[in-house]
Design a protein around this motif. Structure first.
Motif, PDB file in Angstrom:
ATOM      1  N   UNK A 216       4.505  28.127  -1.616  1.00 19.39           N
ATOM      2  CA  UNK A 216       5.402  27.238  -0.894  1.00 19.39           C
ATOM      3  C   UNK A 216       5.501  25.865  -1.550  1.00 19.39           C
ATOM      4  N   UNK A 217       4.375  25.296  -1.860  1.00 18.06           N
ATOM      5  CA  UNK A 217       4.436  23.965  -2.472  1.00 18.06           C
ATOM      6  C   UNK A 217       5.037  24.015  -3.873  1.00 18.06           C
ATOM      7  N   UNK A 218       4.695  25.050  -4.604  1.00 12.66           N
ATOM      8  CA  UNK A 218       5.241  25.162  -5.952  1.00 12.66           C
ATOM      9  C   UNK A 218       6.761  25.219  -5.950  1.00 12.66           C
ATOM     10  N   UNK A 219       7.286  25.786  -4.906  1.00 11.63           N
ATOM     11  CA  UNK A 219       8.744  25.908  -4.857  1.00 11.63           C
ATOM     12  C   UNK A 219       9.433  24.982  -3.865  1.00 11.63           C
ATOM     13  N   UNK A 220       8.693  24.046  -3.406  1.00 14.53           N
ATOM     14  CA  UNK A 220       9.286  23.102  -2.469  1.00 14.53           C
ATOM     15  C   UNK A 220       9.894  23.763  -1.238  1.00 14.53           C
ATOM     16  N   UNK A 221       9.156  24.657  -0.687  1.00 17.91           N
ATOM     17  CA  UNK A 221       9.642  25.333   0.511  1.00 17.91           C
ATOM     18  C   UNK A 221       8.777  24.832   1.654  1.00 17.91           C
ATOM     19  N   UNK A 222       9.414  24.440   2.716  1.00 19.60           N
ATOM     20  CA  UNK A 222       8.656  23.915   3.842  1.00 19.60           C
ATOM     21  C   UNK A 222       8.110  24.947   4.810  1.00 19.60           C
ATOM     22  N   UNK A 223       7.147  24.504   5.583  1.00 22.35           N
ATOM     23  CA  UNK A 223       6.541  25.399   6.558  1.00 22.35           C
ATOM     24  C   UNK A 223       7.532  25.792   7.641  1.00 22.35           C
ATOM     25  N   UNK A 224       8.411  24.881   7.960  1.00 22.18           N
ATOM     26  CA  UNK A 224       9.350  25.178   9.034  1.00 22.18           C
ATOM     27  C   UNK A 224      10.220  26.371   8.659  1.00 22.18           C
ATOM     28  N   UNK A 225      10.801  26.281   7.498  1.00 17.75           N
ATOM     29  CA  UNK A 225      11.664  27.371   7.045  1.00 17.75           C
ATOM     30  C   UNK A 225      10.880  28.671   6.908  1.00 17.75           C
ATOM     31  N   UNK A 226       9.766  28.580   6.269  1.00  9.00           N
ATOM     32  CA  UNK A 226       8.945  29.771   6.057  1.00  9.00           C
ATOM     33  C   UNK A 226       8.551  30.380   7.403  1.00  9.00           C
ATOM     34  N   UNK A 227       8.081  29.533   8.272  1.00 11.72           N
ATOM     35  CA  UNK A 227       7.654  30.018   9.578  1.00 11.72           C
ATOM     36  C   UNK A 227       8.767  30.657  10.377  1.00 11.72           C
ATOM     37  N   UNK A 228       9.871  29.995  10.441  1.00 14.46           N
ATOM     38  CA  UNK A 228      10.967  30.532  11.235  1.00 14.46           C
ATOM     39  C   UNK A 228      11.603  31.787  10.665  1.00 14.46           C
TER      40      UNK A 228
END
Length: 383
Positions: free
Chosen positions: A77-89
DNA sequence: TAACAGTCAATATT
DNA sequence: AATATTGACTGTTA
């Protein structure tokens, strides 16, 4: 396995939960991807048409290393700049806060319930999907596009467009539909640090306070009884969880190497200001911090290794409640084990913290022991 | 029925 | 803006 499957059957369909659908982008295509980094035992025999429900997969899933999984997920997630919100939802069907919590303190697999394992199975599944990142990034773009669109179309039109998720708008309208004005949302209770201190102290004495004690605490701290009850439930469960992580952390560190005092600087728990009752002479690191009086409506609870004054309200004195005959022994002041002040290196605040937690856990065990002792049948002793 | 396990969602922190 | 914390709520469990 068959027995496992049966247990699933019982859980069958009742997915009636308000769980927002809209996800399930799970593509369980058989594209066998031999990810070298992860064991990846999940994609077991994928029978053609059988699109195993996650619950089935969870039930059949072999043990997963929750710690390794969360570690990897965080990295991706951090490597690709993906947030927890998006991932979680989109991937887990959970909110940002839950994801944060899950990633930071995963419970060991064997301590998880079927339900609790689900997020981990999903994460593992996601990790094994060769297109995982790509897909998420697409979602991200789509969201942004939708957002821009909304913002554009509504220049003067004020419509925040609530999220699609359930609109749990707790409107504690004391007087039904009188004031169409601002909804009086139930204000979030925020315990003041002194209150937390008091509760923690009380917990040290009695992890499972009697309703009477709870009532006393509520009164003394001027809190609702339910708040105190909730606090204890939450605290117990969170303490337990922290013990888990320290457990695995210790295990990992131990295997890592032998003697070098290489302390894992893992940005774990920060010193929680609480302090147990410890007349302990161990020269604790006294952080001279402490700012001058601030909006304190009460003299800062005395820190310092000084044998804390029992004056501070709350926390009944040891002698007080002698009511429930049996108990009362659960008292661990836990003074140092090692004679001489801690020796080499690590004079970590985390150290004393750990002791505290272990002590708390001991008290917990004692509680259960006492409970068990009241049962004639030893077979019920779950130890 | 008390205690749990999972979460939510409002706040706090970073 | 993103992430962390945490009181309260819902569904289980024993």
């Amino acid at each position: 396995l068959s027995s496992a499957e049966e247990s699933v059957k019982s859980l069958g369909e009742p997915l009636g939960l308000q769980t927002s659908g809209a996800d399930q982008l799970q593509s369980s295509e058989p594209s066998e991807s031999s990810q070298p980094s992860t064991p990846l035992p999940l994609p077991m025999s994928n029978l053609g048409p059988s699109a195993l429900s996650i619950q089935e997969m969870v039930a059949m899933s072999p043990e997963l290393d929750t710690y390794a999984i969360t570690k990897k997920v965080k990295e991706v997630l951090t490597d690709n700049n993906l947030g927890q919100r998006l991932f979680g939802e989109t991937i887990l069907g959970l909110t940002q806060g839950s994801v944060s919590d899950l990633l930071a303190r995963p419970k060991p697999w064997h301590k998880l319930s079927l339900k609790g394992r689900e997020p981990f199975v999903r994460m593992q599944l996601w990790l094994s999907d060769p297109r995982n990142v790509e897909k998420l990034m697409d979602m991200k773009r789509m969201e942004k596009k939708a957002y821009m669109k909304r913002r554009h179309s509504s220049m003067s039109d004020t419509q925040p467009v609530e999220s699609v998720l359930q609109g749990t708008d707790f409107v504690q309208a004391s007087s039904p539909q009188h004031h169409p004005q601002q909804q009086l949302k139930k204000p979030r209770v925020v315990l003041a640090p002194e209150e937390k201190e008091a509760l923690k102290r009380a917990y040290q004495q009695k992890p499972y306070p009697s309703p009477k004690t709870i009532e006393e605490l509520a009164t003394q701290l001027n809190l609702k009884t339910s708040t105190v009850i909730n606090w204890f439930h939450n605290y117990r469960s969170r303490i337990r969880r922290e013990l888990f992580i320290e457990e695995i952390q210790a295990a990992g560190a131990a295997t890592a190497e032998g003697v070098s005092p290489t302390v894992r600087p893992s940005k774990a728990s920060e010193g929680d200001s609480c302090d147990g009752t410890e007349p302990d002479t161990t020269a604790d690191e006294n952080k001279p911090s402490e700012e001058a009086g601030s909006a304190g409506k009460e003299p800062t609870p005395s820190h310092s290794p000084t044998p804390r004054d029992p004056t501070t309200s709350a926390a009944e004195g040891p002698g007080t409640s002698g009511q429930s005959g049996a108990s009362s022994l659960a008292l661990f002041g836990f003074s140092e084990t090692a004679p001489a002040a801690s020796s080499s290196s690590s004079r970590n605040p985390k150290d004393s913290n750990l002791r505290k937690k272990k002590a708390a856990n001991l008290n917990n065990i004692i509680h259960r022991l006492e409970k068990a002792a009241s049962k004639e049948d030893p077979s019920e002793w779950e130890f």
